[in-house]
Design a protein around this motif. Structure first.
Motif, PDB file in Angstrom:
ATOM      1  N   ASP A 148      19.663   5.809   6.876  1.00  0.00           N
ATOM      2  CA  ASP A 148      18.720   5.344   7.284  1.00  0.00           C
ATOM      3  C   ASP A 148      18.018   5.031   5.703  1.00  0.00           C
ATOM      4  N   PRO A 149      17.354   4.036   5.871  1.00  0.00           N
ATOM      5  CA  PRO A 149      17.107   3.886   3.834  1.00  0.00           C
ATOM      6  C   PRO A 149      15.520   4.460   4.110  1.00  0.00           C
ATOM      7  N   ILE A 150      14.777   4.291   4.906  1.00  0.00           N
ATOM      8  CA  ILE A 150      13.837   5.552   5.216  1.00  0.00           C
ATOM      9  C   ILE A 150      13.529   7.186   4.582  1.00  0.00           C
ATOM     10  N   GLU A 151      13.346   7.275   3.634  1.00  0.00           N
ATOM     11  CA  GLU A 151      12.996   8.675   3.551  1.00  0.00           C
ATOM     12  C   GLU A 151      11.677   9.753   4.195  1.00  0.00           C
ATOM     13  N   ASN A 152      12.174  10.605   3.793  1.00  0.00           N
ATOM     14  CA  ASN A 152      11.930  11.754   4.701  1.00  0.00           C
ATOM     15  C   ASN A 152      10.358  11.674   3.402  1.00  0.00           C
ATOM     16  N   LEU A 153       9.205  12.099   4.320  1.00  0.00           N
ATOM     17  CA  LEU A 153       8.306  12.473   3.159  1.00  0.00           C
ATOM     18  C   LEU A 153       8.431  13.948   3.308  1.00  0.00           C
ATOM     19  N   SER A 154       8.364  13.824   1.017  1.00  0.00           N
ATOM     20  CA  SER A 154       8.276  15.082   0.512  1.00  0.00           C
ATOM     21  C   SER A 154       6.799  15.511   0.091  1.00  0.00           C
ATOM     22  N   ARG A 155       6.853  14.565  -0.141  1.00  0.00           N
ATOM     23  CA  ARG A 155       4.727  14.856  -0.902  1.00  0.00           C
ATOM     24  C   ARG A 155       4.234  14.521  -0.589  1.00  0.00           C
ATOM     25  N   LEU A 156       2.880  14.866  -0.603  1.00  0.00           N
ATOM     26  CA  LEU A 156       1.863  13.485   0.127  1.00  0.00           C
ATOM     27  C   LEU A 156       0.364  13.931  -1.108  1.00  0.00           C
ATOM     28  N   THR A 157      -0.017  13.844  -1.832  1.00  0.00           N
ATOM     29  CA  THR A 157      -1.904  13.838  -2.383  1.00  0.00           C
ATOM     30  C   THR A 157      -3.132  13.267  -1.987  1.00  0.00           C
ATOM     31  N   VAL A 158      -3.320  13.185  -1.725  1.00  0.00           N
ATOM     32  CA  VAL A 158      -5.324  12.563  -1.516  1.00  0.00           C
ATOM     33  C   VAL A 158      -5.895  13.395  -2.737  1.00  0.00           C
ATOM     34  N   THR A 159      -6.668  12.792  -4.110  1.00  0.00           N
ATOM     35  CA  THR A 159      -7.575  12.511  -4.724  1.00  0.00           C
ATOM     36  C   THR A 159      -8.633  11.920  -4.460  1.00  0.00           C
ATOM     37  N   GLN A 160      -9.445  12.013  -4.505  1.00  0.00           N
ATOM     38  CA  GLN A 160     -10.830  11.805  -4.021  1.00  0.00           C
ATOM     39  C   GLN A 160     -11.516  10.638  -6.014  1.00  0.00           C
ATOM     40  N   THR A 161     -11.877   9.064  -5.349  1.00  0.00           N
ATOM     41  CA  THR A 161     -11.957   9.115  -6.756  1.00  0.00           C
ATOM     42  C   THR A 161     -13.392   7.912  -6.589  1.00  0.00           C
ATOM     43  N   PRO A 162     -13.452   7.358  -7.365  1.00  0.00           N
ATOM     44  CA  PRO A 162     -15.153   6.179  -7.402  1.00  0.00           C
ATOM     45  C   PRO A 162     -15.207   5.377  -6.461  1.00  0.00           C
ATOM     46  N   ASP A 163     -13.613   4.926  -6.807  1.00  0.00           N
ATOM     47  CA  ASP A 163     -13.409   3.292  -6.113  1.00  0.00           C
ATOM     48  C   ASP A 163     -12.122   4.066  -4.685  1.00  0.00           C
ATOM     49  N   GLY A 164     -12.642   5.461  -4.415  1.00  0.00           N
ATOM     50  CA  GLY A 164     -11.920   5.522  -2.924  1.00  0.00           C
ATOM     51  C   GLY A 164     -10.820   6.494  -3.033  1.00  0.00           C
ATOM     52  N   LEU A 184      -7.274   7.750  -3.425  1.00  0.00           N
ATOM     53  CA  LEU A 184      -6.195   7.833  -3.662  1.00  0.00           C
ATOM     54  C   LEU A 184      -4.793   8.670  -3.305  1.00  0.00           C
ATOM     55  N   MET A 185      -4.342   7.790  -2.507  1.00  0.00           N
ATOM     56  CA  MET A 185      -3.392   8.707  -1.565  1.00  0.00           C
ATOM     57  C   MET A 185      -1.591   8.784  -2.490  1.00  0.00           C
ATOM     58  N   GLU A 186      -0.875   9.514  -2.910  1.00  0.00           N
ATOM     59  CA  GLU A 186       0.232   9.178  -3.492  1.00  0.00           C
ATOM     60  C   GLU A 186       0.866  10.413  -2.198  1.00  0.00           C
ATOM     61  N   ILE A 187       2.137   9.499  -2.131  1.00  0.00           N
ATOM     62  CA  ILE A 187       2.997   9.321  -1.530  1.00  0.00           C
ATOM     63  C   ILE A 187       4.291   9.490  -1.632  1.00  0.00           C
ATOM     64  N   GLN A 188       5.619  10.042  -1.855  1.00  0.00           N
ATOM     65  CA  GLN A 188       6.948  10.909  -2.118  1.00  0.00           C
ATOM     66  C   GLN A 188       7.990  10.830  -1.183  1.00  0.00           C
ATOM     67  N   GLY A 189       8.903  10.250  -1.169  1.00  0.00           N
ATOM     68  CA  GLY A 189      10.127  10.474  -0.094  1.00  0.00           C
ATOM     69  C   GLY A 189      10.505  12.262  -0.317  1.00  0.00           C
ATOM     70  N   ASP A 190      11.592  12.026   0.068  1.00  0.00           N
ATOM     71  CA  ASP A 190      12.994  13.326  -0.069  1.00  0.00           C
ATOM     72  C   ASP A 190      14.052  12.384  -1.006  1.00  0.00           C
ATOM     73  N   ARG A 191      14.518  11.367  -1.272  1.00  0.00           N
ATOM     74  CA  ARG A 191      14.475  10.734  -2.469  1.00  0.00           C
ATOM     75  C   ARG A 191      14.316  10.004  -4.060  1.00  0.00           C
ATOM     76  N   GLY A 192      13.164  10.479  -3.840  1.00  0.00           N
ATOM     77  CA  GLY A 192      12.622   9.846  -5.341  1.00  0.00           C
ATOM     78  C   GLY A 192      11.594   8.416  -5.298  1.00  0.00           C
ATOM     79  N   ALA A 193      11.709   8.099  -3.745  1.00  0.00           N
ATOM     80  CA  ALA A 193      10.597   6.884  -3.783  1.00  0.00           C
ATOM     81  C   ALA A 193       9.621   7.138  -3.872  1.00  0.00           C
ATOM     82  N   SER A 194       8.786   6.103  -4.370  1.00  0.00           N
ATOM     83  CA  SER A 194       7.082   7.034  -3.845  1.00  0.00           C
ATOM     84  C   SER A 194       5.846   5.474  -4.372  1.00  0.00           C
ATOM     85  N   ILE A 195       4.797   5.831  -3.783  1.00  0.00           N
ATOM     86  CA  ILE A 195       3.861   4.396  -3.410  1.00  0.00           C
ATOM     87  C   ILE A 195       2.601   5.752  -4.130  1.00  0.00           C
TER      88      ILE A 195
END
Length: 100
Positions: free
Chosen positions: A29-45, A47-58
């Motif tokens: 399965d090329p789709i990783e399972n969600l392992s971490r999600l952070t949401v931070t308020q910034t002046p521009d909106g 910021l959501m940081e999403i990380q998978g269980d095998r290290g991919a992040s966006i």
């Protein structure tokens, strides 16, 4: 916010497929399972940081309206799951009490 492990959870549906239509594929399965999600308020909106269980992040920047739409979608999905669970529970109670 850290999320619990989803390694034992069923796979996610393909785009456009309902969750109950998903079957585990024999290939990796090329789709990783969600392992971490952070949401931070910034002046521009938000910021959501999403990380998978095998290290991919966006990192994604979302407007308040987009975050609201995401929250509404998740709430709707969870409400559907709760309603389905209630139907199963109610049916089991009826059967135990001799009601059809």
């Amino acid at each position: 916010m850290s999320l619990p492990s989803t390694k034992d959870k069923p796979p996610r549906p393909a785009p456009g497929a309902a969750a109950h239509q998903v079957e585990r594929q024999a290939v990796a399965d090329p789709i990783e399972n969600l392992s971490r999600l952070t949401v931070t308020q910034t002046p521009d909106g938000c910021l959501m940081e999403i990380q998978g269980d095998r290290g991919a992040s966006i990192a994604l920047l979302a407007s308040a309206e987009q975050i609201d739409a995401l929250a509404t979608s998740l709430d709707d999905l969870l409400s559907e799951n709760d309603a389905a669970a209630d139907e199963v529970t109610d049916g089991a109670s009826d059967a135990r009490e001799g009601r059809p």
